[in-house]
Design a protein around this motif. Structure first.
Motif: not given
Length: 580
Positions: A114-140
């Protein structure tokens, strides 16, 4: 000036960071690959719920330290504060960065970014979350719905210009833990306080009766009696700092000051009265790009309190994320001076994400609270392009003329409020309240346009039972002292008359210093413009804020304009840029 005192050797030793790059002149990493991971000095608490790695595409993984932040909620049965540990990670980058977050608790069932408005696409594998960013973000990043033991990731822009350590106008703190006498750093006029990445200052930074001063960098204010104070000052800039676990006080208090800019401030508090940014009796204040998770109001705008007196006007909060574990994300009003009534006016809240509002006391609810007290008057408020995610307990809005235990008298009223493009998705909002105090202290001229609740636009022409009020569809209660309350869809004109620009026809800026001037107008303008601005200044066409850093002295005649569906108004603004 009290010279900074570096903590004794050992407390300032840096933790090794695998693959952190070559040390630069300040002991920090190089930025050639445009991914910067700052060191963390020993003595700063870490959290072990997550491990974090980051890399440029195709590059090697680099470990990102995970700091401990403490948060506070209130037990609804006993009223006791409940303090919990959370996690914070910081990095700077340009281009693209890949992030890998591993939960030390084991396999992940679900994850939200979150924020959900950023629509950060992420994947979950086991105990790990992965995603990419192309601009600065403050995320939870929240695992299995946990709002407390979550990871806050602050992916910042890379610093463009860092001051030299030997500059006589710079108070420079390199990596390590630092203290100063009395735990207060008093900043003189014309000075820049620079906290380098990896620097931790255990002191409040105080700007009192000064001008043309700054607090910048990627460092941390930790375990302080308040984070920063700006009092009776002008041309003050705060940029890029993290305020972590202040013992008492607000993360940033601004009192009876002018031309103050707070940018990219991140704040976590767990104390009672643990407000984020509070503004008292000040003018021309810009708060932008901040992330506030606080144990009281995230942003508050008041008139008189304590030693601060006078009206409060031209306050802009934009492009920010607010998380109120207690009280309000935004609170306007409350405090004033009944002996000499004051006005809070021309406040703009634009492009805001609200992630949490948790307040069991009905009197103190409202993601956006406009609550005048002490004979103050709130007027000309714009709330636009705001997204409120499902929260735990409270109201979407609360506009109520009040007299509670903090007030000597009720407020004079609320008038001329324009709420445009406010979206709420969730099921936990209590009934919103709009309430004037009596016929002489009303709430009047409030327009909601394109208010969307769970996908439905609430407007006066919507289909509903004939005996229902439009407010029932929010739901919202408006008492008999609320006048001219309107709900419009996006296509309906907010006004049938053209705007009229109000306010000063002249303004003064200082070369090389941040400048803010808010163009205000009647009749609900939907866009603004300006021609002839000095180099370094731009206008936000959605809000009317002229901001930036002027580059050269001189005087310009600027033509400002405000437009709505009925027409356009123009006015000349004489803008003088002086040398510092």
């Amino acid at each position: 000036m009290r010279s900074p005192t570096v903590a004794p050797l050992g407390r300032g030793r840096l933790l090794p960071l695998p693959e952190a790059g070559t040390a630069g002149a300040e002991g920090g990493p190089e930025v050639a690959d445009r991914l910067v991971v700052h060191p963390v000095p020993t003595g700063l608490p870490l959290n072990t719920s997550f491990s974090v790695k980051a890399r440029r595409p195709g590059g090697g993984w680099r470990t990102v330290p995970v700091l401990r932040a403490r948060t506070r909620t209130v037990d609804e049965t006993t009223g006791a504060g409940i303090v919990r540990n959370s996690s914070v990670a910081n990095l700077d980058f340009t281009g693209t960065v890949e992030v890998e977050i591993t939960s030390t608790k084991g396999a992940i069932g679900s994850a939200r970014v979150r924020p959900l408005s950023y629509a950060v696409e992420h994947e979950v594998s086991g105990d790990t979350v992965r995603f990419s960013l192309t601009e600065p973000r403050n995320l939870s990043v929240e695992i299995d719905g946990d709002l407390h033991d979550n990871l806050h990731l602050h992916a910042n822009p890379v610093e463009q210009q860092r001051p030299e350590a030997d500059d006589p106008d710079v108070i420079h703190f390199g990596p390590g833990i630092h203290t100063v006498p009395d735990n207060v750093l008093r900043v003189p006029s014309g000075k820049t306080v620079y906290l380098a990445g990896g620097a931790v200052l255990k002191a409040r930074v105080d700007f009192t009766n000064v001008e043309n001063a700054r607090l910048i960098g990627r460092g941390i204010l930790y375990d302080t009696d308040g984070g920063t104070t700006v009092a009776f000052s002008r041309n003050i800039e705060i940029d890029g700092i993290l305020v972590l676990d202040p013992r008492t006080g607000y993360s940033c208090a601004i009192g009876q000051s002018q031309q103050v800019t707070v940018r990219n401030l991140r704040s976590y508090s767990c104390g009672q009265w643990g407000d984020g940014i509070d503004v008292f009796s000040s003018e021309d204040v810009l708060i932008e790009g901040v992330f506030m998770r606080n144990s009281d109001d995230c942003v508050a705008v008041y008139a008189h309190r304590w030693d601060y007196y006078g009206d409060c006007r031209n306050i802009t909060v934009r492009d920010s994320t607010l998380w109120a574990d207690v009280a309000h994300p935004v609170n306007i009003g409350t405090h004033g001076n009944p002996e000499k009534p004051e006005v809070i006016e021309n406040v703009v809240l634009s492009n805001i994400d609200v992630l949490q509002h948790r307040e069991p006391q009905v009197l103190y609810q409202g993601c956006f609270a406009l609550n005048p007290g002490d004979d103050n008057l709130i007027r000309n408020i714009r709330i636009q392009d705001v997204r409120v995610e499902d929260f735990t307990r409270g109201q979407l809005v609360n506009m109520r003329v009040m007299a509670n235990r903090y007030n000597a008298s009720p407020g004079r009223g609320v008038e001329d409020v324009y709420v445009r493009n406010l979206t709420y998705d969730g099921t936990h909002a209590d009934t919103a309240i709009l309430a004037g105090y009596d016929a002489d202290r009303p709430v009047k001229n409030v327009t909601f346009q394109n208010l969307t609740v769970n996908g439905t636009v609430v407007h006066d022409g919507m289909e509903k039972p004939g005996w229902f009020l439009t407010a029932d569809m929010v739901p919202m209660f408006a008492n008999e002292h609320v006048w001219n309350l309107r709900f419009l869809d996006a296509a309906t004109a907010g006004s049938t008359v053209a705007p009229e620009i109000v306010g000063a026809g002249e303004a003064t800026a200082t070369r090389g210093r941040a400048f803010n001037h808010l163009v205000t107008a009647t009749a609900l303008p939907t866009s603004f413009d300006a021609e002839g601005l000095p180099k370094g200044l731009v206008i936000d066409k959605d809000t009317g804020l002229i901001s930036g850093t002027p580059l050269a002295p001189g005087t310009s005649t600027v033509t400002v304009s405000a437009t709505n569906a009925a027409g356009t108004a123009t006015k000349s603004l004489r803008l003088t840029v002086r040398n510092a």
